[in-house]
Design an enzyme around this catalytic site. Structure first.
Site, PDB file in Angstrom:
ATOM      1  N   GLY A  46     121.010   0.554  67.839  1.00 17.25           N
ATOM      2  CA  GLY A  46     120.670  -0.520  66.932  1.00 17.25           C
ATOM      3  C   GLY A  46     121.781  -1.824  67.535  1.00 17.25           C
ATOM      4  O   GLY A  46     122.636  -1.553  68.100  1.00 17.25           O
ATOM      5  N   GLN A  51     126.184  -9.561  66.956  1.00 14.89           N
ATOM      6  CA  GLN A  51     126.735  -8.915  67.798  1.00 14.89           C
ATOM      7  C   GLN A  51     126.618  -9.456  69.129  1.00 14.89           C
ATOM      8  O   GLN A  51     127.600  -9.350  70.165  1.00 14.89           O
ATOM      9  CB  GLN A  51     126.481  -7.538  67.991  1.00 14.89           C
ATOM     10  CG  GLN A  51     126.668  -6.503  66.768  1.00 14.89           C
ATOM     11  CD  GLN A  51     126.412  -5.235  66.854  1.00 14.89           C
ATOM     12  OE1 GLN A  51     125.130  -5.084  66.468  1.00 14.89           O
ATOM     13  NE2 GLN A  51     127.023  -4.249  67.243  1.00 14.89           N
ATOM     14  N   CYS A  88     129.772   1.865  66.044  1.00 17.59           N
ATOM     15  CA  CYS A  88     129.336   0.681  66.271  1.00 17.59           C
ATOM     16  C   CYS A  88     129.578   0.143  67.725  1.00 17.59           C
ATOM     17  O   CYS A  88     130.916   0.241  68.181  1.00 17.59           O
ATOM     18  CB  CYS A  88     129.792  -0.317  65.153  1.00 17.59           C
ATOM     19  SG  CYS A  88     129.388  -2.005  65.330  1.00 17.59           S
ATOM     20  N   LEU A  89     128.806  -0.690  68.367  1.00 18.66           N
ATOM     21  CA  LEU A  89     128.922  -0.951  69.656  1.00 18.66           C
ATOM     22  C   LEU A  89     129.948  -2.283  69.592  1.00 18.66           C
ATOM     23  O   LEU A  89     130.813  -2.558  70.566  1.00 18.66           O
ATOM     24  CB  LEU A  89     127.869  -1.853  70.399  1.00 18.66           C
ATOM     25  CG  LEU A  89     126.686  -0.864  70.581  1.00 18.66           C
ATOM     26  CD1 LEU A  89     125.186  -1.559  70.975  1.00 18.66           C
ATOM     27  CD2 LEU A  89     127.083   0.458  71.505  1.00 18.66           C
ATOM     28  N   HIS A 130     122.579   0.122  58.736  1.00 17.37           N
ATOM     29  CA  HIS A 130     123.654  -0.460  59.569  1.00 17.37           C
ATOM     30  C   HIS A 130     123.263  -1.846  60.122  1.00 17.37           C
ATOM     31  O   HIS A 130     124.180  -2.696  60.167  1.00 17.37           O
ATOM     32  CB  HIS A 130     123.973   0.345  60.702  1.00 17.37           C
ATOM     33  CG  HIS A 130     125.205   0.219  61.644  1.00 17.37           C
ATOM     34  ND1 HIS A 130     126.134   1.009  61.712  1.00 17.37           N
ATOM     35  CD2 HIS A 130     125.422  -0.691  62.299  1.00 17.37           C
ATOM     36  CE1 HIS A 130     127.167   0.261  62.606  1.00 17.37           C
ATOM     37  NE2 HIS A 130     126.594  -0.504  62.990  1.00 17.37           N
ATOM     38  N   GLU A 131     122.179  -2.299  60.497  1.00 15.48           N
ATOM     39  CA  GLU A 131     121.962  -3.509  61.228  1.00 15.48           C
ATOM     40  C   GLU A 131     121.890  -4.680  60.212  1.00 15.48           C
ATOM     41  O   GLU A 131     122.345  -5.706  60.507  1.00 15.48           O
ATOM     42  CB  GLU A 131     120.805  -3.501  62.125  1.00 15.48           C
ATOM     43  CG  GLU A 131     120.909  -2.472  63.202  1.00 15.48           C
ATOM     44  CD  GLU A 131     122.127  -2.367  64.016  1.00 15.48           C
ATOM     45  OE1 GLU A 131     122.754  -3.321  64.384  1.00 15.48           O
ATOM     46  OE2 GLU A 131     122.442  -1.220  64.430  1.00 15.48           O
ATOM     47  N   HIS A 134     125.168  -5.714  59.296  1.00 18.84           N
ATOM     48  CA  HIS A 134     125.867  -6.652  60.393  1.00 18.84           C
ATOM     49  C   HIS A 134     125.537  -8.128  59.917  1.00 18.84           C
ATOM     50  O   HIS A 134     126.131  -9.168  60.110  1.00 18.84           O
ATOM     51  CB  HIS A 134     125.198  -6.390  61.632  1.00 18.84           C
ATOM     52  CG  HIS A 134     126.152  -5.423  62.604  1.00 18.84           C
ATOM     53  ND1 HIS A 134     127.270  -5.723  62.713  1.00 18.84           N
ATOM     54  CD2 HIS A 134     125.582  -4.115  63.000  1.00 18.84           C
ATOM     55  CE1 HIS A 134     127.816  -4.581  63.609  1.00 18.84           C
ATOM     56  NE2 HIS A 134     126.841  -3.711  63.693  1.00 18.84           N
TER      57      HIS A 134
HETATM   58 NI    NI Z   1     127.029  -1.851  64.630  1.00 19.81          NI
END
Ligand code: NI
Length: 178
Positions: A46, A51, A88-89, A130-131, A134
Site C-alpha cells: 500500500g 508518502q 511501513c515504507l 494503514h493507508e 497515513h
Molecule cells: Ni505506511
C-alpha cells in the site's frame, strides 16, 4: 509512469492531514499511476499520497491479488479484532504488532471519480486502514505502546541520523511494508 521518492520518518508531510480531493483529473490520475509504480518498485502492499510528498486524500493498495485505488476514502463499518505485524515504507526496517478491526467496509472514489463500496478482510482490510491512517497523518507506530514506540523511534533516528528525508527503491524491500 514514474517511480517517486518515498518520504521517511521525520518528513513533516507524513504528519500532515491530507486534503480532500475535489475533482478527479488527468493530473490526479498521473499521480495515481506513479503511486502504483512506486508501490511496485518498493514491493509495498500500500501507499498513501503523503508518502510521495503530496498531502491529498489518495491511496493505493495491492494485497492478496487485489488492487485498489482510494480517493477520499472512508471506513463506514468496522468489526472484529486482529493483531498482526506491520511495517511501513516510510519507516524502513521497523516492525510492530498492531491491533485493528479485522473487517472493514470502505467507501471511496475510483480513478474515474465514481463512488464505490468495498467489503474487505484480512491483509486488504489492514492495508486500507494503514493507508487511511497515513492520510490523517497517523503512522502505524502510533498504535504501539508509548514505550515500544519511543524505543523503535529513537533507535531508528540514531541509525538514520543525517540521512535524507526521502528514499529511492533498493532491491531488498520486503513485501509486508505499507
Ligand atoms: Ni505506511
Amino acid at each position: 509512469m514514474a517511480v517517486r521518492d518515498v518520504h521517511v520518518l521525520g518528513s513533516p508531510v507524513l504528519r500532515q492531514r491530507a486534503e480532500e480531493v475535489s475533482g478527479v483529473d488527468d493530473a490526479l490520475r498521473t499521480l495515481i499511476d506513479d503511486m502504483f509504480d512506486t508501490m511496485a518498485a518498493f514491493s509495498g502492499v500500500g501507499l498513501a499520497a503523503n508518502q510521495v510528498g503530496i498531502a491529498r486524500r489518495v491511496a493505493v493498495v495491492n494485497a492478496e491479488g487485489q488492487t485498489i485505488t482510494m480517493i477520499n476514502p472512508r471506513i463506514v463499518e468496522a468489526d472484529g479484532r486482529d493483531v498482526k505485524e506491520e511495517g511501513c515504507l516510510s519507516i524502513p526496517e521497523v516492525y510492530g504488532e498492531v491491533t485493528r478491526p479485522e473487517r472493514v467496509v470502505l467507501e471511496a472514489l475510483d480513478e474515474d471519480g465514481a463512488p464505490y463500496r468495498l467489503d474487505a478482510g484480512g491483509l486488504v482490510a489492514r492495508a486500507i486502514q494503514h493507508e487511511i491512517d497515513h492520510l490523517d497523518g497517523i503512522l502505524f507506530i502510533d498504535h504501539l505502546s508509548p514505550m515500544k514506540r519511543q524505543l523503535l523511534v529513537s533507535r531508528w533516528k540514531k541509525e538514520h541520523k543525517g540521512e535524507a528525508l526521502t528514499r529511492t527503491p533498493t532491491p531488498e524491500e520486503t513485501e509486508e511494508d505499507e
